[in-house]
Design a protein around this motif. Structure first.
Motif, PDB file in Angstrom:
ATOM      1  N   ALA A   1       0.841  -1.203   0.000  1.00 23.02           N
ATOM      2  CA  ALA A   1       0.000   0.000   0.000  1.00 23.02           C
ATOM      3  C   ALA A   1       0.873   1.249   0.000  1.00 23.02           C
ATOM      4  O   ALA A   1       1.884   1.315   0.688  1.00 23.02           O
ATOM      5  N   ARG A   2       0.433   2.261  -0.773  1.00 25.07           N
ATOM      6  CA  ARG A   2       1.231   3.485  -0.908  1.00 25.07           C
ATOM      7  C   ARG A   2       0.923   4.522   0.167  1.00 25.07           C
ATOM      8  O   ARG A   2       1.750   5.377   0.450  1.00 25.07           O
ATOM      9  N   THR A   3      -0.272   4.450   0.737  1.00 26.17           N
ATOM     10  CA  THR A   3      -0.632   5.437   1.756  1.00 26.17           C
ATOM     11  C   THR A   3      -1.101   4.720   3.011  1.00 26.17           C
ATOM     12  O   THR A   3      -1.466   3.542   2.981  1.00 26.17           O
ATOM     13  N   ALA A   4      -1.126   5.457   4.114  1.00 27.45           N
ATOM     14  CA  ALA A   4      -1.590   4.885   5.382  1.00 27.45           C
ATOM     15  C   ALA A   4      -3.051   4.475   5.281  1.00 27.45           C
ATOM     16  O   ALA A   4      -3.448   3.433   5.816  1.00 27.45           O
ATOM     17  N   GLU A   5      -3.878   5.277   4.572  1.00 31.43           N
ATOM     18  CA  GLU A   5      -5.301   4.942   4.440  1.00 31.43           C
ATOM     19  C   GLU A   5      -5.477   3.632   3.674  1.00 31.43           C
ATOM     20  O   GLU A   5      -6.287   2.781   4.051  1.00 31.43           O
ATOM     21  N   GLN A   6      -4.717   3.476   2.588  1.00 29.56           N
ATOM     22  CA  GLN A   6      -4.794   2.224   1.831  1.00 29.56           C
ATOM     23  C   GLN A   6      -4.372   1.053   2.714  1.00 29.56           C
ATOM     24  O   GLN A   6      -5.007  -0.006   2.711  1.00 29.56           O
ATOM     25  N   ARG A   7      -3.290   1.242   3.438  1.00 32.14           N
ATOM     26  CA  ARG A   7      -2.774   0.171   4.289  1.00 32.14           C
ATOM     27  C   ARG A   7      -3.803  -0.237   5.324  1.00 32.14           C
ATOM     28  O   ARG A   7      -4.062  -1.418   5.542  1.00 32.14           O
TER      29      ARG A   7
END
Length: 130
Positions: free
Chosen positions: A112-118
Motif C-alpha cells: 500500500a502506498r498510503t496509510a489509508e490504503q494500508r
C-alpha cells in the motif's frame, strides 16, 4: 522388505528388479543411512479425460453421487477483494480462502502506498483471517 546397500543394488540390479516385479520391496542404504525405497508400482487404471467429464456430468444433487448440503467454494484474491460488488447468490454458502490468497492479501497490505490504503487493506485481510 529387505535392506540392501547402494553397492548391492548396483551389482544385482537385474535380480532386484525381478524381485520387485514379484512384489518385493527394498530399502537402499548409503554409508548405513536409508536413502531410497524400491517397491512395486500400484496398478491403478488411468482414467481418461472423457471418463472424468462423464463422471462430472452425472454428479448432480439428488442423484446420490453428490451430497445435498451447503455449497463450498474457494474465493480467489480478486473475488475476496471485490466481495461487496458480487451478487451474494453467486457466492458459495461456505466460502473458503487458500493460504495463497491470504499471502497475496497480506502482500497487498505491505505494498500500500498510503496509510489509508494500508489500513483499509489490513482490515479486509483481518476479516479473512477469521
Amino acid at each position: 522388505m529387505q535392506t540392501i546397500t547402494q553397492r548391492e543394488f548396483r551389482n544385482d540390479s537385474a535380480a532386484i528388479m525381478d524381485s520387485v516385479e514379484h512384489g518385493e520391496t527394498y530399502v537402499i542404504t548409503r554409508n548405513g543411512v536409508e536413502v531410497a525405497e524400491v517397491r512395486p508400482r500400484s496398478h491403478r487404471r488411468k482414467v481418461t479425460a472423457a471418463e472424468l467429464v462423464e463422471r462430472h456430468r452425472k454428479m448432480t444433487p439428488g442423484n446420490g453421487l453428490v451430497a445435498e448440503s451447503e455449497s463450498r467454494g474457494i474465493l480467489d484474491t480478486y473475488a475476496y477483494i471485490d466481495l461487496g460488488t458480487i451478487n451474494p447468490e453467486r457466492l458459495p454458502d461456505i466460502p473458503e480462502l487458500t493460504a495463497i490468497t491470504m499471502t497475496e492479501l497480506h502482500q497487498g497490505v505491505a505494498m500500500a502506498r498510503t496509510a489509508e490504503q494500508r489500513i483499509g487493506r489490513l482490515e479486509k485481510t483481518q476479516r479473512g483471517d477469521r
